[in-house]
Enzyme design. Sequence first.
Site, mmCIF file in Angstrom:
data_model
loop_
_atom_site.group_PDB
_atom_site.id
_atom_site.type_symbol
_atom_site.label_atom_id
_atom_site.label_comp_id
_atom_site.label_asym_id
_atom_site.label_seq_id
_atom_site.Cartn_x
_atom_site.Cartn_y
_atom_site.Cartn_z
ATOM 1 C CB SER A 181 -8.537 1.805 5.353
ATOM 2 O OG SER A 181 -9.028 3.121 5.416
ATOM 3 C CB SER A 219 -7.399 4.399 2.544
ATOM 4 O OG SER A 219 -6.782 3.714 3.625
ATOM 5 C CE LYS A 272 -3.887 2.063 2.534
ATOM 6 N NZ LYS A 272 -4.814 1.899 3.677
#
Length: 473
Positions: free
Chosen positions: A182, A158, A83
């Site tokens: 997220s 996210s 990520k």
Amino acid sequence: MSHSELCFMSATELVRRIRNRELSCKEVMESHLTQIERINPIVNAIVTHVPHEQVMSRVQAADEAIVRGQELGPLHGLPIAHKDLVPTKNLRTTWGSRIYKDFVPNQDGLIVERLKKAGAICIGKTNTPEFGAGCQTFNEVFGETLNPYDLSKTCGGSSGGAAVALACGMLPIADGSDMGGSLRNPGNFCNITGFRPAPGRVPVWPSLLAWSPIAVEGPMARTVQDAALMLSAIAGPDPRSPISIAEPGNLFAQTLERCFKGVRIAWSKDLGNLPVDPRVTAVLERQIPVFENLGCIVDEAQPDFSAADRIFKVLRAWHFKVYHSEELKTHRSLMKDTVIWNTEEGQKLTGSQISRAEMKRTELYHHVREFMENYEYLICPVNQVPPFDINQPYIEEIDGVKMETYIDWMKSCYYITVTGLPAISVPCGLTPEGLPVGIQIVGRHHADFSVLQLAYAFQEATQVWKRRPSVVD
């Protein structure tokens, strides 16, 4: 074996075949890189790429290690992308922000260290909203990541790039992080598994708030057993994280099989009074009998979450104040409005407001702890809405109820965040439009393995996870 079969093979099976020399690391990597080349331009999930020659050099070394009979890590030879919020040494990390669009860290985050040690091979970074703010993956550095089940819809966030890469067979495992949902939200929107472990289960470093249990890192995968496999590599204590849990990661390498006869579960369709889109409720209610068929006793019940909203919003704002005040001072024009707003909300906080939120969080923890003495699990919606339009930054209204802020539509996730309990999103079904809906399974304090066990049983009983997006056909 076809290219598609290999790309959608479970991480657990890939590792087994690599170890048994039924597949080479080179075959596995080449298939995934081909899938990335084919699908990523459509969905925009992987946004920074490790040069091909570097990847293949590491792949060759991984295959040679097998030939030499070296001890192999639990993720040996698996492709992974990290990520774009976690630092990766010598690989661009932007946090989805124009401020850092060319930033290259000189160190890895702890989770990256552990994934490397476990034998995973990094191929790039996955997309995220600016500074991870908001459960809709778009930013002004790389653009938006599209939901592969409907390219006009959001993939959530996210950890949206990670979820889409998994759903499209571009990666077998991926890491993510979770403050207000997220890991769980994009898992829910993309028909994959996203697990928010107990704070400290996966140590977080570097961190400016090392004692804070609000933001965690964890695994994402297409199956629960693959998430458990990844967790076995990234969990375990580390002195750089003062809240890290002492139990070793190999706890999660055990079988997930379990009998659930007589296990008590609380089912809540709205956590008390949250507005929920009827399409979400309909999908979840159709699958509640699955838990009863597993032998569970299911009651409609939930703790009192009335204090959770204020607790989360204060602690989130404080987090933004700590992390982004300096950037707001020097680069305000490069920051999106919701990050500015959340940071300024944090700057307005007084010591008494923060201390009251901490005291209320303690009260909530004990209230929920007592509730969970009667129930081993709480099951509830992950999201209050299905995936929405990609051009809509956030949800403003649910079933006629107006949202006050850009995060209010995520209460079904962030109420659970403030309890500190482990929670997982598992594929549950599809709306009439074919949009994924997940179910959230919440366990007792530090009962991460127990959560994975029930999630695995539900997954095996429903098989919803096997549904693939049409974009990969």
